[in-house]
Motif scaffolding. Structure first.
Motif, PDB file in Angstrom:
ATOM      1  N   THR A 183      12.541   7.422 -19.795  1.00  0.00           N
ATOM      2  CA  THR A 183      13.457   6.290 -19.988  1.00  0.00           C
ATOM      3  C   THR A 183      14.762   6.520 -19.252  1.00  0.00           C
ATOM      4  N   TYR A 184      15.239   7.752 -19.315  1.00  0.00           N
ATOM      5  CA  TYR A 184      16.508   8.094 -18.671  1.00  0.00           C
ATOM      6  C   TYR A 184      16.416   7.987 -17.146  1.00  0.00           C
ATOM      7  N   ILE A 185      15.398   8.587 -16.540  1.00  0.00           N
ATOM      8  CA  ILE A 185      15.350   8.662 -15.080  1.00  0.00           C
ATOM      9  C   ILE A 185      14.981   7.313 -14.470  1.00  0.00           C
ATOM     10  N   VAL A 186      14.057   6.579 -15.093  1.00  0.00           N
ATOM     11  CA  VAL A 186      13.715   5.248 -14.594  1.00  0.00           C
ATOM     12  C   VAL A 186      14.884   4.293 -14.833  1.00  0.00           C
ATOM     13  N   GLY A 187      15.503   4.400 -16.006  1.00  0.00           N
ATOM     14  CA  GLY A 187      16.649   3.540 -16.310  1.00  0.00           C
ATOM     15  C   GLY A 187      17.816   3.775 -15.375  1.00  0.00           C
TER      16      GLY A 187
ATOM     17  N   PHE B 262       0.831  -1.204   0.000  1.00  0.00           N
ATOM     18  CA  PHE B 262       0.000   0.000   0.000  1.00  0.00           C
ATOM     19  C   PHE B 262       0.866   1.255   0.000  1.00  0.00           C
ATOM     20  N   ALA B 263       1.909   1.254   0.861  1.00  0.00           N
ATOM     21  CA  ALA B 263       2.803   2.412   0.946  1.00  0.00           C
ATOM     22  C   ALA B 263       3.539   2.632  -0.369  1.00  0.00           C
ATOM     23  N   SER B 264       3.997   1.538  -0.994  1.00  0.00           N
ATOM     24  CA  SER B 264       4.724   1.663  -2.259  1.00  0.00           C
ATOM     25  C   SER B 264       3.805   2.180  -3.362  1.00  0.00           C
ATOM     26  N   SER B 265       2.543   1.714  -3.359  1.00  0.00           N
ATOM     27  CA  SER B 265       1.593   2.170  -4.378  1.00  0.00           C
ATOM     28  C   SER B 265       1.359   3.667  -4.263  1.00  0.00           C
TER      29      SER B 265
ATOM     30  N   HIS C 123      20.499  -2.492  -9.574  1.00  0.00           N
ATOM     31  CA  HIS C 123      21.113  -3.781  -9.864  1.00  0.00           C
ATOM     32  C   HIS C 123      22.638  -3.721  -9.835  1.00  0.00           C
ATOM     33  N   THR C 124      23.179  -2.540  -9.540  1.00  0.00           N
ATOM     34  CA  THR C 124      24.633  -2.393  -9.456  1.00  0.00           C
ATOM     35  C   THR C 124      25.112  -2.440  -8.016  1.00  0.00           C
ATOM     36  N   PHE C 125      24.335  -1.831  -7.113  1.00  0.00           N
ATOM     37  CA  PHE C 125      24.749  -1.735  -5.710  1.00  0.00           C
ATOM     38  C   PHE C 125      23.885  -2.649  -4.844  1.00  0.00           C
ATOM     39  N   ASP C 126      24.450  -3.035  -3.714  1.00  0.00           N
ATOM     40  CA  ASP C 126      23.786  -4.008  -2.836  1.00  0.00           C
ATOM     41  C   ASP C 126      22.703  -3.387  -1.965  1.00  0.00           C
ATOM     42  N   THR C 127      22.839  -2.126  -1.636  1.00  0.00           N
ATOM     43  CA  THR C 127      21.899  -1.497  -0.703  1.00  0.00           C
ATOM     44  C   THR C 127      21.058  -0.431  -1.410  1.00  0.00           C
ATOM     45  N   THR C 128      19.823  -0.285  -0.937  1.00  0.00           N
ATOM     46  CA  THR C 128      18.898   0.670  -1.553  1.00  0.00           C
ATOM     47  C   THR C 128      19.372   2.105  -1.374  1.00  0.00           C
ATOM     48  N   TRP C 129      19.877   2.426  -0.177  1.00  0.00           N
ATOM     49  CA  TRP C 129      20.274   3.814   0.078  1.00  0.00           C
ATOM     50  C   TRP C 129      21.447   4.222  -0.804  1.00  0.00           C
ATOM     51  N   LEU C 130      22.364   3.287  -1.081  1.00  0.00           N
ATOM     52  CA  LEU C 130      23.498   3.611  -1.943  1.00  0.00           C
ATOM     53  C   LEU C 130      23.039   3.774  -3.396  1.00  0.00           C
ATOM     54  N   SER C 131      22.129   2.904  -3.822  1.00  0.00           N
ATOM     55  CA  SER C 131      21.570   3.032  -5.173  1.00  0.00           C
ATOM     56  C   SER C 131      20.870   4.374  -5.338  1.00  0.00           C
ATOM     57  N   PHE C 132      20.117   4.766  -4.305  1.00  0.00           N
ATOM     58  CA  PHE C 132      19.390   6.037  -4.341  1.00  0.00           C
ATOM     59  C   PHE C 132      20.358   7.213  -4.390  1.00  0.00           C
ATOM     60  N   ALA C 133      21.385   7.178  -3.539  1.00  0.00           N
ATOM     61  CA  ALA C 133      22.351   8.276  -3.473  1.00  0.00           C
ATOM     62  C   ALA C 133      23.103   8.430  -4.792  1.00  0.00           C
ATOM     63  N   VAL C 134      23.584   7.322  -5.341  1.00  0.00           N
ATOM     64  CA  VAL C 134      24.344   7.374  -6.598  1.00  0.00           C
ATOM     65  C   VAL C 134      23.451   7.847  -7.743  1.00  0.00           C
TER      66      VAL C 134
ATOM     67  N   VAL D  67      10.902   9.851  -8.616  1.00  0.00           N
ATOM     68  CA  VAL D  67      10.832   8.772  -9.605  1.00  0.00           C
ATOM     69  C   VAL D  67      11.928   7.742  -9.349  1.00  0.00           C
ATOM     70  N   ILE D  68      13.117   8.211  -9.027  1.00  0.00           N
ATOM     71  CA  ILE D  68      14.203   7.287  -8.699  1.00  0.00           C
ATOM     72  C   ILE D  68      13.837   6.431  -7.486  1.00  0.00           C
ATOM     73  N   ALA D  69      13.290   7.079  -6.460  1.00  0.00           N
ATOM     74  CA  ALA D  69      12.883   6.338  -5.265  1.00  0.00           C
ATOM     75  C   ALA D  69      11.791   5.323  -5.597  1.00  0.00           C
ATOM     76  N   ALA D  70      10.846   5.714  -6.470  1.00  0.00           N
ATOM     77  CA  ALA D  70       9.794   4.787  -6.874  1.00  0.00           C
ATOM     78  C   ALA D  70      10.377   3.609  -7.652  1.00  0.00           C
ATOM     79  N   THR D  71      11.369   3.893  -8.479  1.00  0.00           N
ATOM     80  CA  THR D  71      12.015   2.822  -9.244  1.00  0.00           C
ATOM     81  C   THR D  71      12.673   1.802  -8.323  1.00  0.00           C
ATOM     82  N   LEU D  72      13.244   2.279  -7.245  1.00  0.00           N
ATOM     83  CA  LEU D  72      13.909   1.378  -6.305  1.00  0.00           C
ATOM     84  C   LEU D  72      12.904   0.539  -5.515  1.00  0.00           C
ATOM     85  N   HIS D  73      11.627   0.908  -5.556  1.00  0.00           N
ATOM     86  CA  HIS D  73      10.587   0.136  -4.883  1.00  0.00           C
ATOM     87  C   HIS D  73       9.882  -0.834  -5.824  1.00  0.00           C
ATOM     88  N   LEU D  74      10.314  -0.903  -7.072  1.00  0.00           N
ATOM     89  CA  LEU D  74       9.644  -1.764  -8.048  1.00  0.00           C
ATOM     90  C   LEU D  74       9.661  -3.222  -7.626  1.00  0.00           C
TER      91      LEU D  74
END
Length: 205
Positions: A148-152, A8-11, A159-170, A36-43
């Motif tokens: 395409t750019y921002i979601v990609g 529900f929260a992710s939706s 899929h490059t980093f192990d942790t969500t916070w690092l993926s988000f920051a990068v 959008v980046i944060a939403a992508t990480l919740h996919l």
């Protein structure tokens, strides 16, 4: 129960991201790219396809352009005042309108990546009597390119980093850096154009 709450929260997070993309046409300070980046990480939490999210982002982005353009056309005086209220916005609008004459596709796509560029361009086009069909056609293309750019970007870093916070920051740092570089190039082109216009032609008698 916890999984249902997470879903529900992710939706709602996805809805908030799409609303931010739509509204940042009117309010450029809205951090739509970040959301959008944060939403992508919740996919992965909701088993949602990044393709579907990209379509939603593109539609929201194009809808924002369409709405702002309609508002600007119905209240051209209001749009002109809004441009004149911000330092540099009026000159930026004039530069964009001139660029549309010779480099329509590139101008509309690049404006999407410059902070505030989308808003200035929509308002500028709305204050003219140009037929909006060709502008909206390339607006749709630019919306798809940006989505395409921002979601990609978020999907790749997830899929490059192990942790969500690092993926988000990068992802956020990369998006900010890319926008800054593009904005710098655009400012340089505007400065060169002004300098060229300021040089008076030498007449040889």
């Amino acid at each position: 129960m916890s999984e249902a709450l997470a879903l529900f929260a992710s939706s709602w997070f996805f809805v908030a991201a799409l609303l931010a993309v739509l509204s940042d046409a009117f309010l450029p300070l809205v951090p739509s790219g970040t959301l959008v980046i944060a939403a992508t990480l919740h996919l992965s939490d909701t088993h949602t396809s990044p393709f579907l999210l990209g379509i939603g982002v593109a539609l929201a982005s194009f809808s924002g352009d369409l709405l702002l353009l309609k508002f600007a056309r119905r209240g051209a005086a209001w749009a002109q005042r809004r441009l004149e209220r911000k330092p540099g916005a009026a000159s930026a609008a004039a530069h964009l309108l001139a660029a549309l004459e010779t480099k329509r596709a590139r101008t509309i796509v690049v404006a999407r990546f410059v902070p505030g560029g989308r808003t200035v361009l929509d308002l500028a086009v709305g204050t003219t009597d140009r037929p909006p069909r060709r502008f909206l056609r390339w607006s749709a293309v630019s919306s798809a390119v940006w989505a395409t750019y921002i979601v990609g970007l978020g999907f790749l870093n997830e899929h490059t980093f192990d942790t969500t916070w690092l993926s988000f920051a990068v992802s956020c740092l990369a998006a900010t850096a890319i926008s800054a570089v593009i904005a710098r190039v655009v400012q340089r082109q505007r400065r060169l154009a002004r300098e060229t216009e300021a040089v008076e032609p030498v007449t040889v008698s």
